[in-house]
Design a protein around this motif. Structure first.
Motif, short mmCIF file in Angstrom:
data_model
loop_
_atom_site.label_atom_id
_atom_site.label_comp_id
_atom_site.label_asym_id
_atom_site.label_seq_id
_atom_site.Cartn_x
_atom_site.Cartn_y
_atom_site.Cartn_z
N UNK A 191 25.21 -2.38 14.80
CA UNK A 191 25.20 -3.70 15.44
C UNK A 191 26.17 -4.60 14.71
N UNK A 192 26.98 -5.32 15.47
CA UNK A 192 27.92 -6.28 14.89
C UNK A 192 27.76 -7.61 15.59
N UNK A 193 27.89 -8.71 14.84
CA UNK A 193 27.70 -10.04 15.44
C UNK A 193 28.82 -11.01 15.08
N UNK A 194 28.99 -12.02 15.92
CA UNK A 194 29.94 -13.09 15.65
C UNK A 194 29.49 -14.33 16.38
N UNK A 195 30.07 -15.50 16.00
CA UNK A 195 29.77 -16.76 16.65
C UNK A 195 30.94 -17.19 17.51
N UNK A 196 30.64 -17.96 18.55
CA UNK A 196 31.70 -18.48 19.42
C UNK A 196 31.20 -19.66 20.21
N UNK A 197 32.14 -20.24 20.98
CA UNK A 197 31.81 -21.35 21.88
C UNK A 197 32.36 -20.99 23.26
N UNK A 198 31.60 -20.24 24.02
CA UNK A 198 32.08 -19.74 25.30
C UNK A 198 31.58 -20.55 26.48
N UNK A 199 30.66 -21.49 26.26
CA UNK A 199 30.17 -22.30 27.36
C UNK A 199 31.07 -23.51 27.57
N UNK A 200 31.29 -23.91 28.82
CA UNK A 200 32.15 -25.08 29.07
C UNK A 200 31.40 -26.37 28.82
N UNK A 201 32.15 -27.43 28.48
CA UNK A 201 31.63 -28.80 28.37
C UNK A 201 30.51 -28.93 27.35
N UNK A 202 30.55 -28.15 26.29
CA UNK A 202 29.56 -28.30 25.22
C UNK A 202 30.16 -27.85 23.91
N UNK A 203 29.72 -28.47 22.84
CA UNK A 203 30.19 -28.07 21.51
C UNK A 203 29.23 -27.08 20.86
N UNK A 204 28.16 -26.70 21.55
CA UNK A 204 27.18 -25.79 20.97
C UNK A 204 27.78 -24.40 20.76
N UNK A 206 34.07 -30.72 20.30
CA UNK A 206 32.90 -31.56 20.58
C UNK A 206 32.68 -31.80 22.07
N UNK A 207 33.77 -31.91 22.83
CA UNK A 207 33.63 -32.29 24.22
C UNK A 207 33.37 -33.78 24.34
N UNK A 208 33.88 -34.42 25.40
CA UNK A 208 33.60 -35.84 25.58
C UNK A 208 32.11 -36.02 25.77
N UNK A 209 31.54 -36.98 25.09
CA UNK A 209 30.12 -37.23 25.21
C UNK A 209 29.27 -36.21 24.50
#
Length: 918
Positions: free
Chosen positions: A241-254, A532-535
């Motif tokens: 098992x291998x893991x990584x972090x990313x930001x693949x969702x639009x309009x969010x900084x999560x 961060x995305x606006x707002x």
């Protein structure tokens, strides 16, 4: 909100070096190395066959290295942000004879940012402990910074806080109810401004992830309700098992966590975990088709990068494959998140080798991604261990570094044939032993290339006002009206249905940001927006939403709708450690406060507002030829809330009435957010967006721009939104005589610059009675309180008198004269006097000649306006100025006498009774 920093040690613009740990040839020790990326020398010319248009030619080489412990002692490595230095550090967990050691690899910064910095290693011995992974550095609820460490016992997952200053464990927490097993990894994820800890454990044939907010690490035991368990994921027996972090969702900084493993049927798959409704959740899963290049072993590597520069990252999964006669080529699969379908989908695949068909990854393959070097290039870094025949014969393997090419427009890899492509910019950077277990490596910002935020200055702002709506009264004439017009909103408990306001958190950078750091301001803002995305993704926390309230219907005087909100503001210096401690501009982070916003519907002519319109309430002809403020005929589809524009006929018959509801709604504007204009500077900066005000209260400005300059159009905290339920009724009223009929056309729109909702009117098609009644010329000034106030002084106040300060210290007094008649006034005279007007009884008298400032004359056409100027050098502030206007068929004896005060905002402090809208 507390004045703690919402963006601790946050990187705005990330740039990376590479790093690698490889075993020595003899296997006794290992070596840690920094990998640098540079543009080639001018003389260097790449061979045409090796060039790929999507990746510039890059020189990749080891820039520094130091000896390290035996490779087989290392359990895992982690890249950790260091708040103190603004750089990153690489940490390793090692086990030697049952004892756990932590090793920190960083740059020696004792000589300063401008000096050559060498690698240094710091080792901490933890002893016999369950620690196996480092999640990252966090700020604990106690206010102390610590490394979060993760491990497992026979019963559950255990979390520890490691204090690097003392080299000791500062706290330990057991996640009761969590699964025990082999630890896959631990990560810290951001969800808006909260930090969450995710820990994944592998059992024989399943994965389980447990998550908790770092705020929960305030005591022991952790409340059970604070521990979140994500769905168990079935995997193949013994799957890697291998893991990584990313930001693949639009309009969010999560951030999201991605795990790659082998499913029970033997195929590769990916699990996407993150947040839904601000709570940990499993978002998607995706099977990866590897039939184009069969894996040599079920060992997959992952990385995330924004490969098309749209602020939404993509995922790359890579593995070793036998392809086209090459045993140990690298296979790559590109995956994006389809937000509409809410699923991960494969978009492209690629197979590549080192030069001359040399195996790129017969032994191992590692990935990293981001902006590489000092903005040299961007994409996915590949570190591979393989070897050609000559090196294998010498008992060694080659270590290669290269960049995966992706077309940012099509979001696809280059085409390849039955023979693997050659990885662009691929370079042999080192060698290792033939029997080496593998390599470790990725990207890290050891030197401080990234742009970061320093310690902020906190400011609490109370009751910052913003303008939500401008409600003009339907035009009428006090001498001709039989039934006066009305404007009304559908209401329920005083709340207008279908019109709401929300204020959310936001950020902006000063206009000079990044210049001193060698980064273009637009690039910096783009990267910050990606982060961060606006707002800040418009989450419910730190967002205030409510219906717009209008407590009464305006009858004679225009009204405003305002909202007052408390804000918390953090001002961060923008730093780049590789260039010292000098700030490269500032970033403002703004949160709405927890206090309930206060709405109001003041009369627009109230003294606190410098409301200046070209018409006079109750004088119909003054509405002629008045342009709508903030209206743009070319943007009707975007600005009009209701279509089509329908006029009202005002006659002596029954009143015409327009009701604007769902059936008339402009569908383009339903659900659209219209941002209300705000300013980081004084309220005076808002005046450039409108002609309706000569001044506004100081509470309409944030007053934050003392030494920095910010672009006000980037302030997008407060927005208005209308829904299908918004209903407005306009009753045109009636006149006493059919010959005095006229047409009123209502316009209900969003102000193109202020963002406020506007109800305004145009007058046309006057009946013949108006020409007979007002046949001659009659120059006048706009006196908004002429028929509204019983106070003589207030009754003749006029903003038709205005002031324009000049650079040389003089002031242009501007008198705007309206001709209230159907005959041109060939000569109109205006005299300006210093001092307040005098009265005989309640009637104003013409001031004495001794007070004369100057005199000017001009021509004013029928129903037209003319601006007349007199140059004045004021000797004190405030100063009253009285105007006397006559001409045409209006004699000097009955001249219009009116006044204003310089500067105009001095009017707000005068002792006048004020008017009521009765």
């Amino acid at each position: 909100m507390e004045d703690t920093s919402p963006l601790p040690n946050t990187r705005v613009y990330r740039m990376f070096e590479g790093y690698m740990l490889r075993p020595d040839r003899d296997g006794v020790g290992s070596r840690f190395s920094r990998i640098a990326f540079r543009l080639p020398n001018v003389q260097a010319v790449a061979r045409q066959a090796e060039r790929v248009s999507d990746v510039p030619t890059v020189q990749i080489a080891i820039s520094d290295s130091l000896p390290f412990s035996p490779f087989d002692e290392v359990i895992t490595s982690s890249c950790v942000d260091d708040a103190a230095s603004g750089c990153q550090q690489v940490w390793f967990v090692r086990i030697v004879a049952g004892s756990v050691f932590l090793d920190r690899l960083s740059l020696n910064r004792s000589l300063g940012a401008d000096a050559d910095q060498s690698l240094e290693r710091t080792t901490y011995q933890l002893g016999a402990t369950s620690v196996r992974f480092i999640a990252g550095e966090v700020l604990l609820p106690s206010g102390n910074r610590a490394l979060l460490l993760a491990g497992t016992t026979q019963e559950s997952v255990v979390i520890s806080a490691f204090d690097t200053s003392s080299g000791t464990i500062a706290g330990t927490w057991t996640l009761t109810g969590s699964q025990s097993g082999t630890l896959v990894g631990s990560w810290t994820l951001t969800q808006d401004f909260d930090i969450w800890l995710f820990v994944t454990v592998r059992k024989a044939s399943s994965l389980s992830t447990v998550a908790l907010n770092v705020r929960s690490l305030s005591g022991t035991p952790i409340p059970p309700e604070d521990i979140h368990y994500l769905p168990v994921v079935p995997i193949a027996q013994g799957s890697d098992v291998n893991g990584t972090l990313g930001r693949m969702l639009p309009a969010t900084s999560a951030q999201q966590l991605f795990l790659a493993a082998t499913d029970p049927t033997g195929g590769a798959f990916i699990v996407m975990q993150g947040f839904e409704s601000a709570k940990p959740a499993q978002i998607a899963t995706c099977s990866v088709d590897t039939s184009f290049a069969k894996p040599r072993s079920p060992q997959y590597r992952l990385t995330c990068a924004d490969l098309d520069n749209n602020g939404q990252e993509e995922l790359v999964i890579a593995y070793s494959t036998d392809y086209g006669g090459v045993s140990g080529a690298g296979a790559f699969v590109l995956i994006r998140y389809e937000s509409v379908l809410k699923k991960l989908e494969v978009t492209s695949s690629y197979v590549a080798t080192a030069p001359n068909g040399t195996p790129l990854a017969s032994k191992d393959l590692r990935l990293g991604s981001g902006i590489l070097g000092d903005a040299v290039t961007s994409g996915v870094l590949v570190l591979g261990a393989g070897g050609d025949f000559s090196h294998i014969m010498k008992g060694e393997l080659q270590i290669f570094a290269g960049i995966v090419p992706v077309n940012p427009v099509t979001l696809r890899f280059p085409p390849y044939t039955e023979v693997p492509a050659t990885l662009p910019a691929v370079t042999q950077i080192d060698v290792t032993g033939l029997k080496a277990a593998g390599i470790l490596g990725s990207v890290a910002d050891l030197i401080g290339l990234s742009v970061t935020l320093g310690a902020p200055v906190f400011t609490q702002l109370s009751s910052r006002e913003q303008l939500l709506a401008i409600l003009q009264v339907p035009p009428f004439d006090r001498d001709a009206a039989a039934i006066r017009p009305t404007l009304s909103f559908s209401q329920s408990d005083t709340r207008v249905k279908g019109l709401s306001v929300s204020s959310s958190k936001d950020w902006m950078t000063s206009v000079d940001s990044g210049i001193a750091l060698g980064i273009d301001n637009s690039t910096l803002n783009f990267q910050a927006n990606n982060s961060y995305g606006r707002g800040f993704s418009k989450m419910d926390d730190n967002t205030v939403s409510m219906g717009v309230q209008i407590t009464r219907t305006p009858t004679q005087l225009d009204r405003l709708v305002t909202i007052a909100i408390d804000y918390s503001v953090w001002k961060y210096p923008i730093l780049r450690r590789s260039r010292g401690e000098e700030s490269g501009g500032t970033m403002l982070v703004i949160f709405p406060g927890s206090a309930i916003p206060v709405q109001a519907t003041p009369i627009a002519y109230d003294r606190q507002f410098g409301y200046r319109v070209l018409y006079e309430p109750g004088a119909l002809l003054t509405y002629m030829n008045v342009e709508l403020d903030g209206w743009d005929d070319t943007k009707q589809a975007e600005l009009l809330l209701f279509t089509p524009v329908v006029s009202l006929e005002v006659t002596n018959d029954l009143p015409d009435q327009n009701t604007y509801d769902y059936s008339d709604a402009n569908q383009n504007t339903i659900g659209e957010n219209y941002y209300v204009a705000s300013t980081t500077s004084t309220s005076a900066h808002l005046l450039a967006s409108t002609t309706l005000f000569s001044y506004l209260p100081v509470s309409f400005g944030f007053n934050l721009s003392k030494t920095e300059s910010y672009t006000d159009n980037e302030m997008e905290m407060t927005s208005l939104q209308r829904t299908e339920a918004l209903t407005i009724s306009v009753d045109g009223g009636t006149v006493t005589d059919a010959s005095l009929r006229y047409t009123v056309t209502p316009y209900i729109y969003q102000h193109a610059k202020l963002g406020a909702t506007v109800v305004a009117f145009k007058v046309s098609n006057l009946g013949p009675g108006w020409r007979r009644r007002y046949a001659g010329s009659n120059p006048m000034l706009i006196l908004p309180f002429r028929s509204m106030s019983n106070d003589p002084m207030e009754r003749i106040f006029s903003r038709s008198i205005s002031f324009e300060p000049q650079p040389d210290g003089t002031v242009h007094i501007v008198v705007e004269v309206f001709n209230h008649g159907f005959t041109d006034a060939e000569i109109v005279n205006a005299k300006l006097f210093l001092g307040a007007p005098k009265f005989k009884g309640t009637d104003p008298i013409i001031p004495p000649v001794a007070d004369l400032i100057g005199e000017v004359n001009g021509r004013v056409v029928a129903l037209g306006r003319q601006r007349l100027r007199v140059i004045w050098t004021p000797t004190e502030k405030p100063s009253y100025v009285t105007a006397v206007v006559w001409g045409g068929e209006r004699p000097y004896e009955t001249a219009e006498v009116a006044w204003n005060i310089f500067p105009e905002n001095s009017f707000s402090s005068l002792e006048l009774p004020g008017v009521t809208d009765e």
